[in-house]
Design an enzyme around this catalytic site. Structure first.
Site, PDB file in Angstrom:
ATOM      1  N   GLU A   1       2.816 -11.455   2.972  1.00 36.44           N
ATOM      2  CA  GLU A   1       3.692 -10.318   2.680  1.00 36.44           C
ATOM      3  C   GLU A   1       5.086 -10.643   3.176  1.00 36.44           C
ATOM      4  O   GLU A   1       5.248 -11.269   4.231  1.00 36.44           O
ATOM      5  CB  GLU A   1       3.194  -9.048   3.387  1.00 36.44           C
TER       6      GLU A   1
ATOM      7  N   CYS B   1       2.333  -3.176   2.286  1.00 32.50           N
ATOM      8  CA  CYS B   1       3.136  -2.019   1.877  1.00 32.50           C
ATOM      9  C   CYS B   1       4.259  -2.425   0.938  1.00 32.50           C
ATOM     10  O   CYS B   1       4.734  -1.609   0.151  1.00 32.50           O
ATOM     11  CB  CYS B   1       3.708  -1.310   3.102  1.00 32.50           C
TER      12      CYS B   1
ATOM     13  N   ASN C   1      -2.569  -0.629  -2.547  1.00 34.43           N
ATOM     14  CA  ASN C   1      -2.623  -1.173  -1.199  1.00 34.43           C
ATOM     15  C   ASN C   1      -2.801  -0.033  -0.221  1.00 34.43           C
ATOM     16  O   ASN C   1      -1.884   0.784  -0.073  1.00 34.43           O
ATOM     17  CB  ASN C   1      -1.328  -1.912  -0.859  1.00 34.43           C
ATOM     18  N   GLU C   2      -3.917   0.030   0.402  1.00 31.20           N
ATOM     19  CA  GLU C   2      -4.245   1.046   1.415  1.00 31.20           C
ATOM     20  C   GLU C   2      -3.556   2.397   1.147  1.00 31.20           C
ATOM     21  O   GLU C   2      -2.968   3.027   2.030  1.00 31.20           O
ATOM     22  CB  GLU C   2      -3.964   0.545   2.841  1.00 31.20           C
TER      23      GLU C   2
HETATM   24  O1  AHR Z   1       0.404  -6.213   7.536  1.00 25.88           O
HETATM   25  C1  AHR Z   1       1.410  -5.300   7.799  1.00 25.88           C
HETATM   26  C2  AHR Z   1       1.193  -3.972   7.115  1.00 25.88           C
HETATM   27  O2  AHR Z   1       0.026  -3.379   7.584  1.00 25.88           O
HETATM   28  C3  AHR Z   1       0.982  -4.027   5.632  1.00 25.88           C
HETATM   29  O3  AHR Z   1       2.156  -4.038   4.921  1.00 25.88           O
HETATM   30  C4  AHR Z   1       0.220  -2.795   5.344  1.00 25.88           C
HETATM   31  O4  AHR Z   1      -0.586  -2.917   4.205  1.00 25.88           O
HETATM   32  C5  AHR Z   1      -0.543  -2.532   6.609  1.00 25.88           C
HETATM   33  O5  AHR Z   1      -0.419  -1.243   7.032  1.00 25.88           O
END
Ligand code: AHR
Length: 669
Positions: free
Chosen positions: A43, A263, A393-394
């Site tokens: 990320e 995120c 994503n979550e």
């Molecule tokens: O890994 C860091 C963050 O943690 C990511 O962006 C998110 O998906 C999670 O909350």
């Protein structure tokens, strides 16, 4: 029938019964492990992409920085107006005739006067009188530029002449006090945007160089996409990756790479979702945008580069696309319970679903297809063989999410039934979103579901059997983000305990990736990360060593009842896996306690185990960790050859992960 025949028949029958029993027993205690279990999560957080893995050395190369990225930023962030030797002119930002509408800002230099150095002794020593006279720009890179002696760097810029005569440029790398490290020149002569490229060879090393782009003749010129890459990117790819960091990732031999987040994928509001189409094509046509982690994404490291990197290191690509809703923490709303999720209007869903489908065509379609043709034009006529995509994503599992996820899921599933879709189950290992996310997956029979959790080491020890009881008839699990809160040995060893549980359940946990992966010095935003780096180097964490030991010692079959120990002791864990290709049996024995403990190894059910085995031990005091100042505090895993027998006691040191690799080709003497 004579007595010998009767004895033989009896033997055959008994052997058969024995074989059947044996087979049955092995079948009961063997389980297939997903070939994709050990991957990595990338990320763009902590300056992992721009200023990190992406090898571009110029910061804000396209003058697109703005207060939207970061309140203190503007189009000239990281740039200085530079007028050595009393030269003068002007510098401004314009937008009326850009290279591409996606890249609207560019700099305009009006060079009115080129100064002449004074020979008067009174002035020769003053700094303003020194150097090459001219009017230009100076870029300080991402916290300066690091160069090595003899290093070759590729410089390029887009320029458009706005006056009559060609304009001469001197391009150099300099120390802060103006010592030239590398220099070359070019002439801008086109009235249309054109790319000019030259190379620079550094005659000395510096960890604080700046790039100087200096017009040395008068006139007016528009400049954009001012770029400097080391020639030596990973695999020498143009627009490529920083080779040392990319190699560290390659060394992990990940079976997949998830990208672009986290995120970052679902974004800070709907306008900030990561839209893959903005990140392909010539880099000057890509759409930069704010990074929700408080900085800027050039999209120079875009989908093409991610897929190419996956191919270069033999990893499967795992792109994660937004489920048409933004991060529930949009606008910083984690402070009030994360209610900032925004959803794309339903009348935009048709186009959005098409965008998701187009990605699969871009990755897998023939070069004659609409989107496959763009991949081919970028230099990759063969398909990338995309096998799986994540949707969401979550996310907070709201009715808006569910409605949109279902639409995307069904469209992809119908058009590409062989592409595995990965759903999402919120940011925690339990709770409302977790339950609801699983319910969505159950209802739709989603292939795999993504679980995320960052926890204390003790949680990992206590929950090492989490997946033992997961229903094998439901969705598979992708443990997409996990880590214990810390980069000390105790954190890494707790992760090792838990990872034994992942291997043991490798039939239901089909993918797993530690997170986050990379963190830059002075730009680290997440407490724990796998690799820390600055412009000159990096240091590894104990967590990296553990990940690497698992991913480079994986097997395809888990075999139970080989290592035994006090099962009530949650500080212990062990697995035995077989790698069918090499025939090796691989034991992993973990002791997360602060005292040595004994485990019993019973190899009697295997044939042809040798009398020696390779052992790799990673161990150390639980509180040890590496830092920039002391990058080698933690001892690297140690390899040795050990003598083994069919059954032996293994002394597992305090805070350790031991890997024992046993060849099964040499018969035991
Ligand atoms: O890994 C860091 C963050 O943690 C990511 O962006 C998110 O998906 C999670 O909350």
């Amino acid at each position: 029938m004579n007595i010998t025949k009767i004895i033989c028949l009896f033997c055959i029958i008994s052997l058969n019964v024995f074989a059947q029993k044996n087979t049955k027993k092995i079948q009961q205690t063997e389980r297939k492990i997903s070939p994709d279990l050990m991957g990595i999560f990338f990320e763009d957080i902590n300056y992992s992409a721009d200023g990190g893995l992406y090898a571009e050395l110029v910061q804000n190369r396209s003058f697109e920085y703005s207060p939207t990225d970061n309140r203190n930023w503007h189009p000239f962030t990281a740039w200085d107006y530079h007028t050595p030797v009393f030269s003068y002119g002007s510098l401004q930002i314009e937008t009326n005739q850009p290279i591409h509408p996606n890249n609207p800002h560019y700099a305009v230099l009006n060079i009115e006067h080129i100064g002449t150095p004074s020979t008067d002794e009174k002035f020769t020593k003053i700094p303003e009188n020194k150097g090459t006279p001219g009017v230009g720009l100076r870029n300080s890179g991402f916290d300066n530029i690091v160069v090595k002696t003899g290093e070759i760097l590729n410089f390029s810029m887009f320029a458009r002449l706005m006056s009559m005569q060609p304009i001469l440029f001197k391009v150099s790398l300099q120390t802060k006090n103006g010592t030239i490290l590398a220099e070359n020149s070019l002439s801008v002569d086109s009235k249309n945007w054109q790319k000019y490229s030259i190379s620079l060879k550094s005659t000395a090393a510096s960890d604080s160089a700046v790039l100087v782009v200096l017009a040395t003749s008068t006139g007016k010129v528009a400049l954009d996409m001012i770029s400097l890459f080391p020639e030596n990117t990973f695999k020498k790819r143009p627009n490529g990756l920083r080779s040392d960091l990319a190699q560290l990732l390659a060394d992990l031999k990940p079976s997949f790479i998830r990208f672009p987040g986290g995120c970052l994928a679902h974004g800070d509001g709907v306008g900030n979702m990561y839209r893959w189409k903005n990140t392909i094509g010539p880099i000057e046509t890509r759409k930069a945008q704010k990074n929700l982690w408080g900085y800027h994404q050039t999209a120079g490291l875009g989908y093409y580069e991610y897929f190419q990197f996956c191919e270069d290191i033999g990893a499967k690509p795992l792109p994660v696309l937004p489920a048409a809703v933004s991060c529930q923490n949009s606008g910083g709303t984690w402070r009030i319970g994360g209610t900032g999720q925004c959803a794309l209007p339903m009348n935009e869903m048709g186009d959005y679903i098409q965008e998701v489908l187009d990605l699969i065509e871009w990755a897998n379609g023939p070069s004659t297809s609409q989107w496959g043709a763009l991949r081919a034009a970028a230099g990759h006529p063969e398909p990338f063989n995309l096998e799986m995509i994540g949707i969401g994503n979550e996310d907070k599992i709201t009715p808006e999410f569910e409605e949109r996820f279902k639409l995307i899921y069904e469209a992809v599933h119908v058009k590409y039934p062989n592409v595995k879709i990965i759903g999402t189950s919120g940011p925690f290992h339990n709770g409302e979103d977790f339950e609801k996310g699983w319910k969505v997956a159950d209802n739709l029979q989603v292939h795999t579901i993504d679980e995320h959790y960052y926890v204390q080491p003790d949680w990992l020890l206590k929950n090492q059997h989490r997946y033992d009881t997961y229903d094998r008839n439901k969705s598979k699990v992708y443990l997409g983000e996990y880590a214990s809160w810390g980069n000390q040995i105790k954190n890494a060893i707790a992760e090792a305990v838990f990872m034994v549980g992942l291997e043991r359940n490798g039939d239901v946990v089909s993918l797993a990736s530690y997170a986050p992966l990379l963190a830059k010095r002075n730009h680290t935003q997440w407490r724990t990360n796998m690799i820390f780096f600055d412009n000159s180097g990096y240091f590894l964490t104990p967590n990296y060593y553990v990940q690497k030991l698992f991913s480079t010692n994986k097997g395809d079959t888990f075999i139970d009842n080989v290592v035994s120990f006090d099962s009530k002791d949650s500080t212990l864990a062990a697995s035995c896996v077989r790698d069918t290709k090499s025939g090796d049996l691989i034991l992993k024995l973990v002791n997360a306690s602060s005292s040595p403990k004994t485990m019993k190894v019973d190899l009697s059910k295997f044939k042809n185990t040798g009398i020696t085995a390779e052992q790799i031990v990673f161990a150390g005091n639980e509180n040890l960790e590496n830092t920039y100042e002391k990058p080698n505090t933690v001892e690297v895993p140690k390899m040795s050859t050990i003598t083994i027998s069919k059954s032996f006691d293994f002394a597992s040191s305090a805070n350790s992960l031991s890997v024992i690799r046993i060849k099964t080709s040499t018969p035991l003497k």
